[in-house]
Design an enzyme around this catalytic site. Structure first.
Site, PDB file in Angstrom:
ATOM      1  CB  THR A  48      -0.938  -0.031   1.228  1.00 23.28           C
ATOM      2  OG1 THR A  48      -1.849  -1.112   1.038  1.00 23.28           O
ATOM      3  CG2 THR A  48      -1.722   1.252   1.390  1.00 23.28           C
ATOM      4  CE1 TYR A  60      -6.024   0.070  -0.144  1.00 21.71           C
ATOM      5  CE2 TYR A  60      -3.909  -0.259  -1.221  1.00 21.71           C
ATOM      6  CZ  TYR A  60      -4.772  -0.507  -0.170  1.00 21.71           C
ATOM      7  OH  TYR A  60      -4.376  -1.328   0.843  1.00 21.71           O
ATOM      8  CB  SER A  93       2.712  -7.923   1.366  1.00 23.95           C
ATOM      9  OG  SER A  93       1.732  -7.731   2.346  1.00 23.95           O
ATOM     10  CD  GLN A  94      -2.694  -8.345  -1.258  1.00 23.17           C
ATOM     11  OE1 GLN A  94      -1.828  -7.775  -0.615  1.00 23.17           O
ATOM     12  NE2 GLN A  94      -3.694  -7.685  -1.825  1.00 23.17           N
ATOM     13  CB  THR A 126       0.795  -3.538   6.381  1.00 22.94           C
ATOM     14  OG1 THR A 126      -0.518  -3.524   5.811  1.00 22.94           O
ATOM     15  CG2 THR A 126       1.442  -2.175   6.265  1.00 22.94           C
ATOM     16  CG  ASP A 127      -2.357  -7.391   3.692  1.00 18.85           C
ATOM     17  OD1 ASP A 127      -2.654  -6.475   4.480  1.00 18.85           O
ATOM     18  OD2 ASP A 127      -2.982  -7.606   2.642  1.00 18.85           O
ATOM     19  CE  LYS A 199      -2.604  -4.725   8.285  1.00 18.76           C
ATOM     20  NZ  LYS A 199      -2.771  -4.744   6.822  1.00 18.76           N
ATOM     21  CD  GLU A 321      -5.840 -27.015  29.130  1.00 20.77           C
ATOM     22  OE1 GLU A 321      -6.882 -27.676  29.019  1.00 20.77           O
ATOM     23  OE2 GLU A 321      -5.787 -25.790  28.922  1.00 20.77           O
TER      24      GLU A 321
HETATM   25  N1  ASP Z   1      -2.694  -5.495   0.913  1.00 18.63           N
HETATM   26  C1  ASP Z   1      -1.642  -4.535   1.168  1.00 18.63           C
HETATM   27  C2  ASP Z   1      -0.326  -5.276   1.170  1.00 18.63           C
HETATM   28  O1  ASP Z   1      -0.051  -5.986   2.100  1.00 18.63           O
HETATM   29  C3  ASP Z   1      -1.898  -3.848   2.468  1.00 18.63           C
HETATM   30  C4  ASP Z   1      -0.836  -2.862   2.899  1.00 18.63           C
HETATM   31  O2  ASP Z   1       0.245  -2.781   2.379  1.00 18.63           O
HETATM   32  O3  ASP Z   1      -1.124  -2.128   3.882  1.00 18.63           O
HETATM   33  O4  ASP Z   1       0.415  -5.149   0.240  1.00 18.63           O
END
Ligand code: ASP
Length: 365
Positions: A48, A60, A93-94, A126-127, A199, A321
């Site tokens: 992102t 986006y 990053s997915q 961020t993913d 995250k 456990e």
């Molecule tokens: N889907 C985006 C990614 O991980 C989300 C982000 O960067 O915040 O590339």
């Protein structure tokens, strides 16, 4: 005084931020370069932070701007360091995969070996940022700072957070105090260690936390202030795992625990001949009896089974456990399931033996 001399001074067994005579003094010290500034190399992978918002948003697409555009949004970083850059990938990053992980780790290792590189910054979605950060934590040395960052808002959104995070990452990577702390993550004014950071919000700018131990420090006004040093920081001159001969990683899947969990996801992975399974169990890594039976069967066939937890904080402890020794399971400690998967993939490049893998989990988490 050269980079390594300064580095040695900064990390010679002391807690730099705590033992500094004047605690209010800047924690940032420039390293070396013709201009008296550190040489920082930026590797861009998309996300992102490089995203483009269409029209008035909120839609986006991640990974649309190149690294030069990202740097162009923060011209002041040129006053902090000599910046060079390259584009390694440009994806959301997915879509991060082991091919890019291995390419990135190799490139980071090459760059760290050079005397004209003082620190590395990696822009990332961020993913899955936490997974890449931990993969690098295990596969690159920590003698020089390596810092990941991303953004929650696309580059052209109102209040885009990417430029501030990029500026902070340059500050962090430029400080000798940042060396020998393992791979770091700079997000929204905080500095986190790769092992604990995760995250915690799908949308908030304050999207990352270190749920077990908290951030290592903060960035204020162009300075990084560390409040603690992790005893687990991989202070090593060599990578923990050598990936130089690898072109792929062992297949490891994650199965999510819940009430009444069936055996099916586990048996599907066994049939697909995965070499490892991480259980994101309930509570202290517990399992519904049908899933437990399937995992016990998988372990008896020689598949490495690691118990982690879907709970956000706290360790998954051995034999509380559940009798891990009886089932041949490994307990993940404070690693969340996605990071337990990263460590298990690397562990399986060395051994399939649960006792040896358990030792790696104790050592690395
Ligand atoms: N889907 C985006 C990614 O991980 C989300 C982000 O960067 O915040 O590339």
């Amino acid at each position: 005084m050269g980079y390594f001399d300064k580095l040695k001074k900064a990390v010679s067994g002391l807690l730099p931020a705590q033992k500094r005579e004047n605690k209010d003094a800047p924690a940032t010290e420039n390293i070396t370069s013709p201009r008296g500034l550190p040489n920082i190399h930026v590797l861009a992978t998309g996300g992102t932070i490089a995203g483009k918002q269409t029209d008035a948003g909120p839609h986006y697409q991640a990974g649309k701007h190149g690294v030069e555009a990202l740097l162009g949004a923060v011209p002041t970083v040129r006053g902090l360091a000599n910046i060079s850059s390259e584009q390694v990938a440009n994806i959301g990053s997915q879509d991060m995969d082991e091919e890019i992980w291995l390419k990135l780790a190799r490139r980071v290792n090459e760059l760290l070996a050079r005397t004209d590189v003082d620190g590395i910054i990696i822009t990332h979605g961020t993913d899955t940022l936490e997974e890449t950060a931990y993969f690098l934590d295990l596969t690159v040395p920590s003698g020089k700072p390596v810092v990941l960052l991303g953004a929650m808002r696309p580059a052209n959104a109102v209040g885009a957070d990417g430029p501030a995070n990029l500026f902070d990452a340059v500050v962090v990577a430029s400080s000798p105090d940042s060396a020998a702390r393992g791979v770091l993550v700079a997000m929204n004014g905080n500095v986190f260690e790769a092992r604990d950071v995760t995250k915690v919000s799908t949308t908030a700018v304050q999207a990352f936390a270190a749920p077990n131990f908290g951030p290592l420090g903060q960035v204020h006004d162009g300075r990084v202030f560390y409040w603690r040093r992790s005893d687990r920081a991989p202070a090593r001159q060599q990578p923990g795992f050598d990936i130089s001969g690898l072109d792929k990683l062992p297949e490891v899947g994650i199965v999510y625990g819940h009430a009444n969990a069936p055996a099916l996801p586990v048996t599907a992975l066994v049939e697909a001949q995965y070499r490892g399974i991480v259980s994101a169990g309930v509570g202290n890594g517990n399992l519904y009896h049908k899933a437990l039976a399937a995992l016990a069967d998988a372990a008896s066939r020689g598949i490495a089974v690691v118990r982690s937890s879907r709970v956000a904080a706290g360790p998954t402890l051995r034999g509380i456990e559940l009798d891990d020794a009886r089932y041949g399971f490994v307990a993940a400690g404070t690693l969340n399931p996605q990071k337990a998967r990263v460590l298990l993939q690397l562990a399986l490049t060395r051994t399939q033996e649960p006792a040896e893998i358990q030792k790696m989990f104790v050592d690395y988490c």
